[in-house]
Scaffold this motif. Structure first.
Motif, mmCIF file in Angstrom:
data_model
loop_
_atom_site.group_PDB
_atom_site.id
_atom_site.type_symbol
_atom_site.label_atom_id
_atom_site.label_comp_id
_atom_site.label_asym_id
_atom_site.label_seq_id
_atom_site.Cartn_x
_atom_site.Cartn_y
_atom_site.Cartn_z
ATOM 1 N N SER A 125 17.760 -44.162 1.872
ATOM 2 C CA SER A 125 18.933 -45.001 1.660
ATOM 3 C C SER A 125 20.174 -44.109 1.688
ATOM 4 O O SER A 125 20.180 -43.029 1.094
ATOM 5 C CB SER A 125 18.905 -45.765 0.331
ATOM 6 N N THR A 126 21.205 -44.578 2.381
ATOM 7 C CA THR A 126 22.466 -43.847 2.419
ATOM 8 C C THR A 126 22.976 -43.648 1.001
ATOM 9 O O THR A 126 23.054 -44.590 0.215
ATOM 10 C CB THR A 126 23.507 -44.618 3.249
ATOM 11 N N GLU A 127 23.334 -42.423 0.673
ATOM 12 C CA GLU A 127 23.696 -42.091 -0.706
ATOM 13 C C GLU A 127 24.997 -42.760 -1.144
ATOM 14 O O GLU A 127 25.949 -42.872 -0.378
ATOM 15 C CB GLU A 127 23.848 -40.573 -0.873
ATOM 16 N N ASN A 128 25.001 -43.173 -2.396
ATOM 17 C CA ASN A 128 26.168 -43.775 -3.037
ATOM 18 C C ASN A 128 27.025 -42.632 -3.593
ATOM 19 O O ASN A 128 26.970 -42.307 -4.780
ATOM 20 C CB ASN A 128 25.698 -44.717 -4.145
ATOM 21 N N LEU A 182 35.884 -43.022 -2.653
ATOM 22 C CA LEU A 182 35.989 -44.435 -2.311
ATOM 23 C C LEU A 182 37.120 -44.675 -1.303
ATOM 24 O O LEU A 182 37.154 -45.707 -0.638
ATOM 25 C CB LEU A 182 36.260 -45.264 -3.564
ATOM 26 N N LYS A 183 38.027 -43.707 -1.212
ATOM 27 C CA LYS A 183 39.208 -43.881 -0.364
ATOM 28 C C LYS A 183 39.245 -42.877 0.794
ATOM 29 O O LYS A 183 38.920 -43.212 1.922
ATOM 30 C CB LYS A 183 40.461 -43.766 -1.230
ATOM 31 N N GLU A 184 39.573 -41.617 0.505
ATOM 32 C CA GLU A 184 39.760 -40.653 1.596
ATOM 33 C C GLU A 184 38.447 -40.057 2.108
ATOM 34 O O GLU A 184 38.203 -40.019 3.317
ATOM 35 C CB GLU A 184 40.680 -39.507 1.148
ATOM 36 N N ASN A 185 37.590 -39.605 1.198
ATOM 37 C CA ASN A 185 36.362 -38.888 1.585
ATOM 38 C C ASN A 185 35.167 -39.845 1.612
ATOM 39 O O ASN A 185 34.225 -39.708 0.855
ATOM 40 C CB ASN A 185 36.096 -37.730 0.607
ATOM 41 N N TYR A 186 35.221 -40.804 2.498
ATOM 42 C CA TYR A 186 34.228 -41.880 2.521
ATOM 43 C C TYR A 186 33.097 -41.639 3.513
ATOM 44 O O TYR A 186 32.294 -42.530 3.790
ATOM 45 C CB TYR A 186 34.910 -43.212 2.855
ATOM 46 N N GLY A 187 32.985 -40.445 4.060
ATOM 47 C CA GLY A 187 31.994 -40.182 5.096
ATOM 48 C C GLY A 187 30.559 -40.316 4.618
ATOM 49 O O GLY A 187 30.252 -40.136 3.431
ATOM 50 N N ASN A 188 29.677 -40.639 5.557
ATOM 51 C CA ASN A 188 28.237 -40.692 5.306
ATOM 52 C C ASN A 188 27.731 -39.262 5.141
ATOM 53 O O ASN A 188 27.968 -38.407 6.005
ATOM 54 C CB ASN A 188 27.544 -41.384 6.476
ATOM 55 N N ILE A 213 27.180 -34.914 10.408
ATOM 56 C CA ILE A 213 27.367 -33.461 10.476
ATOM 57 C C ILE A 213 28.823 -33.049 10.607
ATOM 58 O O ILE A 213 29.153 -31.866 10.465
ATOM 59 C CB ILE A 213 26.551 -32.852 11.631
ATOM 60 N N TYR A 214 29.716 -34.012 10.873
ATOM 61 C CA TYR A 214 31.134 -33.636 10.967
ATOM 62 C C TYR A 214 31.705 -33.443 9.560
ATOM 63 O O TYR A 214 31.062 -33.782 8.545
ATOM 64 C CB TYR A 214 31.928 -34.673 11.774
ATOM 65 N N SER A 215 32.917 -32.930 9.484
ATOM 66 C CA SER A 215 33.469 -32.454 8.211
ATOM 67 C C SER A 215 33.628 -33.555 7.166
ATOM 68 O O SER A 215 33.419 -33.324 5.975
ATOM 69 C CB SER A 215 34.809 -31.752 8.434
ATOM 70 N N LEU A 216 33.995 -34.776 7.601
ATOM 71 C CA LEU A 216 34.143 -35.859 6.624
ATOM 72 C C LEU A 216 32.811 -36.163 5.950
ATOM 73 O O LEU A 216 32.751 -36.363 4.732
ATOM 74 C CB LEU A 216 34.684 -37.114 7.310
#
Length: 374
Positions: free
Chosen positions: A232-235, A24-30, A34-37
């Motif tokens: 749908s973008t994963e939660n 929810l804070k640091e690792n919020y990437g979609n 394809i990038y690391s986040l």
């Protein structure tokens, strides 16, 4: 506050919340990036899938993350509209509204629906099930455990009947997960619905288990998430949360069930000694924390509001039907009179509750009965 409505929802556990926070804070990437986040999110999803699969003794490829148990139910049932030659569904009269209203929808589209009766304790009649099967039957959908009266249905026997007749079997296990010890390898169903917020995960996350080889079409269309089956973008944070919740529930399931059942029986013994309090559903073969009682001569809305004055949370029935002035269709199905069906409250305990809480709530129910009984 005394929270006795765990069948409606549960508090997010500290373990679950702690594990969710990084996403929810640091690792919020979609997770589709394809990038690391984004790939940290992807890894979290797949690790969660693996964790849940190991617990349920299934393959990770058989787990599909959804938004809720209701979505999972809708997906499993409405797919019959894609099966031209198998246009008959068998279910029961006491299913969750997510199932019953999905059945009404497919029926309006030409699907034949058979709703099985239940006995006085809410058990499906297996002979009626067998006699209802015909060459058009494509799906049996029977809940694992009832959300109002706590009846645990004979799902193992139903699964065997489905197998013998080459029929898909779906079960709504929203109330059973964490409350009944099982694994899907032994149960052998084709589809199972699970919801996170019933066992310490957040609202808005569910699972549909789909056994490999089961033909089922996408329900939500869009991107290629969930192996092209559920767009749908994963939660991500909630997926991590439900995996931790299922893991914690599995690790402590024997002691939690025993503790909760003992607490339920302790409370029930006190309640059933009161004139005018009647138990709905079975004594045995019942969810460990479920207490469903009718307070003869007392309106449930009145009692629920009275208890709320003392910071006590109970339900006047299923959370999905709260506010309804109609008698519970579940109680009507088990043969309760309209008077009893209209005077029902549901108490649902879990391992976080105590005997001291039960004693306090019992005293307030007793006072409420004296105050409001006609």
């Amino acid at each position: 506050m005394i929270y006795f409505d765990n069948a409606a929802t549960t508090k997010i556990s500290e373990n679950v919340l702690e594990e969710m926070m990084p996403y929810l804070k640091e690792n919020y990437g979609n997770a589709s990036s394809i990038y690391s986040l984004g790939q940290k999110s992807r890894a979290a999803i797949e690790n969660s899938r693996i964790k849940i699969a190991e617990i349920l003794k299934i393959k990770p490829s058989e787990i599909y993350f959804t938004s809720s148990g209701s979505e999972s139910d809708n997906w499993a049932i409405k797919d019959i509209l894609n099966k031209k030659e198998k246009n008959h569904i068998i279910s029961s009269r006491i299913e969750h509204p997510a199932v019953l209203n999905s059945l009404k929808y497919v029926e309006s589209k030409g699907i034949d629906v058979t709703l099985l009766s239940v006995d006085e304790f809410g058990n499906v009649n297996l002979d009626e099930l067998k006699n209802s099967i015909n060459d058009k039957t494509g799906l049996i959908s029977i809940m694992f455990a009832n959300n109002e009266i706590g009846t645990v249905e004979p799902v193992y026997e139903i699964s065997k009947i489905a197998r013998e007749n080459n029929i898909l079997f779906h079960t709504d296990a929203v109330q059973a997960i964490g409350n009944v010890k099982f694994n899907l390898k032994d149960l052998d169903v084709d589809m199972m619905s699970i919801s996170g917020h019933k066992l310490g995960a957040p609202k808005g996350i569910g699972i549909l288990y789909i056994k490999d080889g089961t033909e089922i079409n996408s329900f939500i269309h869009g991107g290629s998430q969930e192996r092209d089956r559920r767009a749908s973008t994963e939660n991500v944070a909630s997926i991590v949360g439900i995996a931790r919740a299922i893991s914690d529930a599995s690790e402590n399931i024997d002691e939690n069930i025993e503790y909760t059942k003992d607490l339920r029986d302790y409370f029930l013994e006190k309640l059933l000694n009161v004139d005018g309090i009647i138990l709905n559903g079975p004594i045995e073969n019942r969810l460990p924390g479920n207490i469903n009682i009718s307070l003869k001569g007392v309106k449930p809305q009145t009692m629920v509001r009275y208890l709320d004055m003392f910071d006590i949370c109970v339900s006047q029935g299923s959370a999905c039907a709260a506010g309804s002035i109609e008698p519970s269709y579940v109680l009507s199905a088990i043969g309760r009179s309209e008077e009893l069906a209209l005077s029902m409250i549901r108490i649902s305990l879990n391992h976080n509750n105590t005997k001291e809480e039960c004693d306090f709530v019992f005293d307030k129910i007793l006072r409420g009965m004296k105050k409001f009984k006609k």
